[in-house]
Design an enzyme around this catalytic site. Structure first.
Site, PDB file in Angstrom:
ATOM      1  CD  GLU A  99      -3.023  -0.993   0.158  1.00 25.59           C
ATOM      2  OE1 GLU A  99      -3.044   0.018  -0.551  1.00 25.59           O
ATOM      3  OE2 GLU A  99      -3.847  -1.929   0.042  1.00 25.59           O
ATOM      4  CG  ASP A 246      -5.541  -7.330  -7.794  1.00 21.86           C
ATOM      5  OD1 ASP A 246      -4.456  -7.562  -7.238  1.00 21.86           O
ATOM      6  OD2 ASP A 246      -6.409  -6.594  -7.281  1.00 21.86           O
ATOM      7  CD  GLU A 340     -14.816  -5.133  -1.052  1.00 21.89           C
ATOM      8  OE1 GLU A 340     -13.774  -5.241  -0.380  1.00 21.89           O
ATOM      9  OE2 GLU A 340     -14.815  -4.723  -2.237  1.00 21.89           O
ATOM     10  CD  GLU A 358     -10.316  -1.712  -7.939  1.00 16.54           C
ATOM     11  OE1 GLU A 358      -9.257  -1.513  -7.323  1.00 16.54           O
ATOM     12  OE2 GLU A 358     -11.448  -1.471  -7.453  1.00 16.54           O
ATOM     13  CB  THR A 444      -2.142  -0.823  -9.584  1.00 12.25           C
ATOM     14  OG1 THR A 444      -3.318  -1.596  -9.385  1.00 12.25           O
ATOM     15  CG2 THR A 444      -1.482  -0.511  -8.243  1.00 12.25           C
TER      16      THR A 444
END
Length: 900
Positions: A99, A246, A340, A358, A444
């Protein structure tokens, strides 16, 4: 950190309104319901989610380049000065390497990229001398200790001040990390090396990627979800394109685009071939086992896979991108947001939605590739839903439950960093941009890195070690970026023809997903024993279980635990039958369990100044009015009863009559409280938890049970609020005295709330804001598609994971499963002739075509600190918040044809 209210004209995107306030600065995140900053250690811990917070003004840094995209150059310049002046990166705090890399390091590099671009243009940032890059380099060095492993894979966490494995670091004992966590570093680390000329960052990121590539499962070319950072063994052997993996795939392709290294493209194409061969089951993307890729690992999908259609656009594979995107859009139209997680038959599995970007990202890329105005309609829907359901007094709040519309006091930094950026770019014309977005690649986290980095400071030798492992069709290896004119030859009807068969994919019939085994065998052989027929005392059934590798363990409490060992099955087909039997057993258990449970309810504050914007998650009662059968709900002003516990005759009945009574939990049964307030004339009741600091953010809700007697005499609705949510109402009463709420099965939109009543002006303004967006869309009427509103049941499903041969696969007691442990592998049942579910608390699948949620009864959770809301002690008082609202209203009125 600033609180931004984004106001954009969708007709031409000529104006953008950014409203900055001091609600939370310099905290990492804004808490939009309580209008204050989230400071780590001062709020109840949220577990791993808090690892993104490092006391470094996270949201401010994450949003820097968004300001430039929105053409807010003056605000950007001020924000950069704040970062340089106030942000400290030397904090004694443990943060997530992943993160911190994508949000903070990426934010600093993205800010530096647009800062030097503005400086070159000669109007802004003339004073800038690379300060953000210096901070990025400092942060890069603070992350490097995490790479001190034999494999080169980084530890998942690092202490910003003390690194890893230092006596004061409080980290460095972890053994596992997710594939995405270790494989989503190359863009930021390589950019840092190229910007600074210091090669060590790119070297470390490449080494981590090389190790993951070498550890892929060679027969399937898939990677698992988590890996041991010391041995390289796969810890979780399921594989998909969602959470945990991902962005690893994303960064392989984008590393080729940014750095020009052919090996990254070859690796991506090798993985992509495996994904399309095993995981892609159009329009679904289902996890499989890396050793047995023909066997699905679970029957649900998580929302993070919504990025994948956008990546497929970049790859040039348009058809499956359109298919998956359309399926996701149908789910969104059913629930307003993407849950989710949702099952293969489109029931809700995990109901939260933290405003993830996304799907908006994929919508943007599909529109860029196709020019199809249908995707503008999709974007309009996203914006309308955000304004209608997520906008609250101080920003946009995450959804606690998409089924009820309840909120969570959370607004992650990625909402401003990504969601605003992609939605603005979706509707922006070229002339609206002050720079060419095509000169940059998105990380991302949607940070901008310039493509010219590919030719700058190339200090890493390119060694192609990929080709020897790949034996794929040459068509998989495209050496240039796809030409959209060839892929999509100016024919909008092409996309429509792909979408059309999917427009009813989410329907009322709750279609059952077809397993790959059934698909390959037609209707597919059924297991020789069905879970619904199983009897633990039947010798024939026990013999069949043995053949399938399923054994019984008799527990001391009288239950029987079923455990499957694939290696003990008579054959591989019997092992698959055993797995299906275990999955059926879990679903059967869940269905029977759910018949005894009620879904969560909603308490919506509808009076001034809330006007329905604040929705609180409430626990239901097993007695009284069933709000699901009274769709209008119960609406009334709230009043605190005397005595507050409601355990004796109410002494202020004149105040309680025709009102909704507030009372404290404890000292007597819930049904007794209900009878007392009903006798006093109350039209409803709200019980507030007496456990100081408890919150639905950190504890599962529960339903209020009766007193063991007949409760048919109780006819009013009763709901339960945790302490934090209850205090929001109590503090509002102290501030405004007259507070009106709506008790309902789920949140109502404001048009419904104010039907037949005078609607506040600013709500009217908000509803009118969409008109100009319609103007742009109307220019393309001939290309528009009418998308039917699809509906499906909203439920949870728990799947079973099977371990590869040599390891046991068991299914845990379904009465103890929770979203955090949904991949557990054993089932415990009562030792009876026929299966009877337990009575323990559960978070398990729901029956088909029934709406519900998992709400354990009477479970308390102690929080780390008192999260009581007190309007008088906030960073900004209520009067100031209302003043901010008035400024917004005036701005809306002055801006013609503007859109949120």
């Amino acid at each position: 950190m600033c609180h931004y209210l984004f106001q954009a004209s969708m007709g031409g995107c000529r104006e953008v309104l950014l409203h900055c306030s001091e609600h939370a600065y310099p905290a990492d995140e804004l808490m939009p319901l309580t209008c204050r900053g989230r400071v780590r250690g001062q709020e109840p811990s949220r577990g791993d989610v808090d690892d993104a917070l490092g006391k470094f003004s996270l949201t401010l840094i994450d949003t820097l380049d968004t300001l430039v995209v929105l053409n807010k150059t003056k605000e950007f310049e001020e924000a950069v000065k704040k970062v340089i002046k106030d942000v400290n990166l030397d904090n004694d705090i443990v943060v997530s390497v992943f993160e911190t890399n994508i949000r903070v390091l990426g934010g600093l590099l993205g800010g530096h990229s647009v800062a030097i671009m503005l400086k070159e243009k000669g109007e802004h940032m003339q004073w800038y001398n690379g300060e953000l890059l210096h901070m990025a380099k400092e942060l890069g060095y603070k992350l490097l200790p995490a790479f001190n492993t034999t494999s080169g894979l980084p530890y998942p966490r690092v202490n910003l001040k003390f690194g890893v494995r230092h006596p004061e670091a409080r980290t460095g004992t972890e053994t596992d990390t997710c594939t995405a966590c270790a494989g989503t570093l190359i863009l930021e680390f390589a950019a840092l090396s190229r910007f600074t000329g210091t090669s060590i960052f790119e070297e470390y990121a490449r080494k981590a990627l090389d190790f993951i590539w070498e550890k892929r499962q060679r027969s399937s070319n898939l990677v698992g979800v988590t890996i041991n950072i010391h041995t390289g063994d796969w810890v979780r052997k399921d594989s998909g394109v969602g959470a945990g993996i991902d962005s690893y795939y994303e960064y392989l392709l984008k590393a080729y685009v940014l750095l020009g290294d052919d090996s990254f493209l070859e690796r991506f194409n090798t993985h992509y071939d495996a994904i399309m061969r095993y995981i892609s089951q159009p329009p679904l993307l289902l996890d499989v086992h890396i050793h047995k890729p023909m066997l699905n690992a679970r029957t649900w999908m998580d929302s993070l896979l919504a990025f994948f259609p956008g990546l497929q656009v970049l790859k040039g594979d348009i058809r499956p991108a359109i298919e998956t995107h359309e399926m996701l859009y149908q789910v969104i139209k059913k629930h307003n947001f993407l849950p989710e997680a949702f099952t293969t038959d489109f029931r809700v599995h995990w109901a939260q939605h933290p405003l993830r970007p996304e799907f908006a990202e994929s919508t943007y890329f599909l529109y860029k590739a196709t020019g199809d105005p249908y995707y503008l309609e999709v974007g309009k829907t996203l914006i309308e839903n955000l304004n209608k359901y997520a906008r609250v007094p101080c920003g946009f709040a995450a959804m606690k439950d998409v089924r009820t519309g309840s909120h969570e006091d959370r607004m992650d930094s990625f909402f401003l960093a990504e969601m605003f950026k992609y939605l603005y770019l979706l509707f922006a014309d070229k002339e609206d941009m002050i720079f060419d977005i095509e000169d940059y690649i998105f990380t991302t986290e949607a940070h901008l890195l310039p493509l010219w980095l590919s030719t700058t400071n190339q200090t890493i030798s390119k060694k192609n070690t990929t080709t020897e492992y790949t034996e794929l069709d040459d068509s998989n290896f495209d050496w240039t970026c796809p030409n959209t004119q060839i892929l999509f030859p100016n024919d909008p009807m092409f996309a429509q023809s792909i979408r059309e068969p999917l427009k009813n994919v989410v329907d009322k019939s709750c279609p059952r997903g077809i397993s790959r085994a059934e698909e390959s065998l037609g209707s597919g052989p059924k297991p020789p024993l069905r879970a619904r027929d199983f009897m633990a005392s039947n010798p024939e059934h026990l013999e069949i279980l043995k053949k399938m590798g399923v054994s019984l363990i008799h527990l001391k409490d009288g239950r029987v635990q079923l455990v499957q060992h694939a290696v003990q099955a008579a054959s591989s087909l019997d092992a698959e039958d055993g797995l299906r039997f275990m999955q059926e057993m879990i679903e059967l258990s869940s269905q029977q369990q759910k018949e005894q449970q009620l879904p969560p309810r909603a308490v919506q504050i509808v009076s001034h100044p809330f006007f329905g914007r604040v929705v609180l998650t409430a626990g239901p009662a097993q007695f009284g009015m069933d709000l699901s059968k009274h769709k209008s709900g119960t609406r009334g002003f709230v009043v605190t009863i005397k005595p507050y516990n409601g355990c004796s005759e109410i002494t202020n009945p004149e105040a309680v009559k025709e009102k909704i009574a507030l009372m404290q939990r404890g000292q007597c049964m819930f049904a007794e409280k209900a009878r007392n307030i009903q006798k006093a004339g109350a039209i409803g009741g709200i019980v507030i938890d007496d456990n100081e600091g408890s919150s639905s953010d950190t504890a599962p809700l529960f339903q209020m049970a009766g007193d063991g007697k007949n409760t048919d005499d109780i006819t009013i609705p009763m709901l339960f609020l945790f302490n934090k949510e209850g205090n929001i109402i109590l503090d509002a009463i102290r501030e405004y005295e007259a507070v009106e709420v709506l008790l309902s099965d789920k949140a109502k939109d404001r048009a419904t709330i104010f039907k037949g009543k005078t609607i506040p002006n600013y709500i009217i303004d908000s509803n009118l804001e969409m008109e100009n967006m319609d103007q742009k869309l109307s220019e393309n009427d001939s290309h528009k598609q009418n998308s039917e509103e699809a509906s499906s049941a909203s439920q949870d499903v728990v799947a079973v994971s099977e371990e590869p041969e040599g390891e046991s696969s068991d299914v845990t007691d379904p009465d103890s499963l929770s979203p955090a442990h949904a991949d557990s592998d054993s089932v415990s049942i009562s030792d009876q002739d026929s299966y009877t579910p337990g009575t323990d608390e559960a978070s398990t699948p729901e029956p088909a075509c029934m709406q519900g949620d998992n709400q354990p009864q009477e479970q308390k959770t102690e929080t780390e600190s008192n999260s009581k809301v007190n309007w008088d002690n906030k960073v900004q008082p209520m009067e100031s918040i209302l003043a901010d609202w008035n400024e917004d209203i005036e701005a809306f009125e002055m801006m013609e044809k503007d859109e949120l």
